[in-house]
Write an enzyme that holds these catalytic residues in place. Sequence first.
Site, mmCIF file in Angstrom:
data_model
loop_
_atom_site.group_PDB
_atom_site.id
_atom_site.type_symbol
_atom_site.label_atom_id
_atom_site.label_comp_id
_atom_site.label_asym_id
_atom_site.label_seq_id
_atom_site.Cartn_x
_atom_site.Cartn_y
_atom_site.Cartn_z
ATOM 1 N N ASP A 45 0.860 -1.180 0.000
ATOM 2 C CA ASP A 45 0.000 0.000 0.000
ATOM 3 C C ASP A 45 0.898 1.231 0.000
ATOM 4 O OD1 ASP A 45 -3.246 0.270 0.757
ATOM 5 O OD2 ASP A 45 -2.073 2.092 1.062
ATOM 6 N N ASP A 67 4.162 2.551 -4.509
ATOM 7 C CA ASP A 67 3.191 3.154 -5.414
ATOM 8 C C ASP A 67 2.911 2.141 -6.517
ATOM 9 O OD1 ASP A 67 1.791 4.571 -7.323
ATOM 10 O OD2 ASP A 67 3.126 6.305 -7.323
ATOM 11 N N ASN A 94 -6.428 -6.312 -5.349
ATOM 12 C CA ASN A 94 -7.540 -5.548 -4.792
ATOM 13 C C ASN A 94 -7.464 -4.055 -5.078
ATOM 14 O OD1 ASN A 94 -9.659 -4.784 -2.621
ATOM 15 N ND2 ASN A 94 -7.783 -3.795 -1.887
ATOM 16 N N TYR A 159 -12.547 4.540 -14.986
ATOM 17 C CA TYR A 159 -12.661 3.493 -13.969
ATOM 18 C C TYR A 159 -13.482 2.317 -14.493
ATOM 19 C CZ TYR A 159 -14.125 1.118 -9.671
ATOM 20 O OH TYR A 159 -14.397 0.179 -8.713
ATOM 21 N N LYS A 163 -12.263 -1.587 -15.047
ATOM 22 C CA LYS A 163 -12.871 -2.722 -14.363
ATOM 23 C C LYS A 163 -13.486 -3.715 -15.348
ATOM 24 C CE LYS A 163 -11.839 -2.019 -10.113
ATOM 25 N NZ LYS A 163 -10.970 -2.987 -9.412
ATOM 26 N N THR A 194 -17.860 0.880 2.281
ATOM 27 C CA THR A 194 -16.623 1.219 2.969
ATOM 28 C C THR A 194 -16.746 2.630 3.554
ATOM 29 O OG1 THR A 194 -15.634 2.173 0.979
ATOM 30 C CG2 THR A 194 -15.300 -0.188 1.352
#
Length: 252
Positions: A45, A67, A94, A159, A163, A194
Amino acid sequence: MDQATFATYPSLKGKTVFITGGASGIGFELVRGFAAQGANVGFVDLHESNSQALSDTAVNITHEICDLTNIDALQAALTKLASRLGPATVLVNNAANDDRHNWQDVTPAYWDERLQTNLRHQFFAIQCVAPGMIAAGGGSIINMGSNSWHETGGGFPAYATSKAAVHGLTRTMARDLGQHRIRVNTVVPGWIMTDRQKDLWATPEALESQRQRQCLPDLIEPIYVVRMVIFLASDDAFMCSANNYMVEGGSI
């Protein structure tokens, strides 16, 4: 639901699991979920303080800061994790970021950055860990998709395109790696509650609209995505590959 009723998978105990984007959101819960199964979890991360705090919660959790858009740094971080934990036999791709953007404002540079953030690193993480899985005799790779493009969701074309492409990556890599008993699948979340989603976009009107789209009336907590991923990582899913596994409440 009482989480004590969730399944434990003995096949995951002692396995090495790598997770990208593990310091927050679904990734945070993935790290905790695999650690609770007795797996040795390494995650990558960008956020140092959050990553350290999570690693400090259990002896079987460790991390590297990198990164993900820097492929050399990503592969170096995964290699460092393998030197500490052993080669991974489970990889969970993920990491992603679903920032909203108007199609009229997208520049070539922004488009490229969005694909680097949401798609490109998945392939290069696979490229890095697959040789270790081959040597081990098999493994499980879970790529995180999204049902945003199934729903013809608007407001984030780069995005959604990223995906959608995850499904193609999953199927072609399932073919290429299947001969080595490496399973590759996509988990397809719906709108998962989340903290980030709640803070940025979960207005009462948006939540009610989401409930209307779902067959099931309950909003989806991250734990339900985690449970699907854990199943696909376990030996219980030994003959599952090249497929999409939806966790979206029957959303249309």
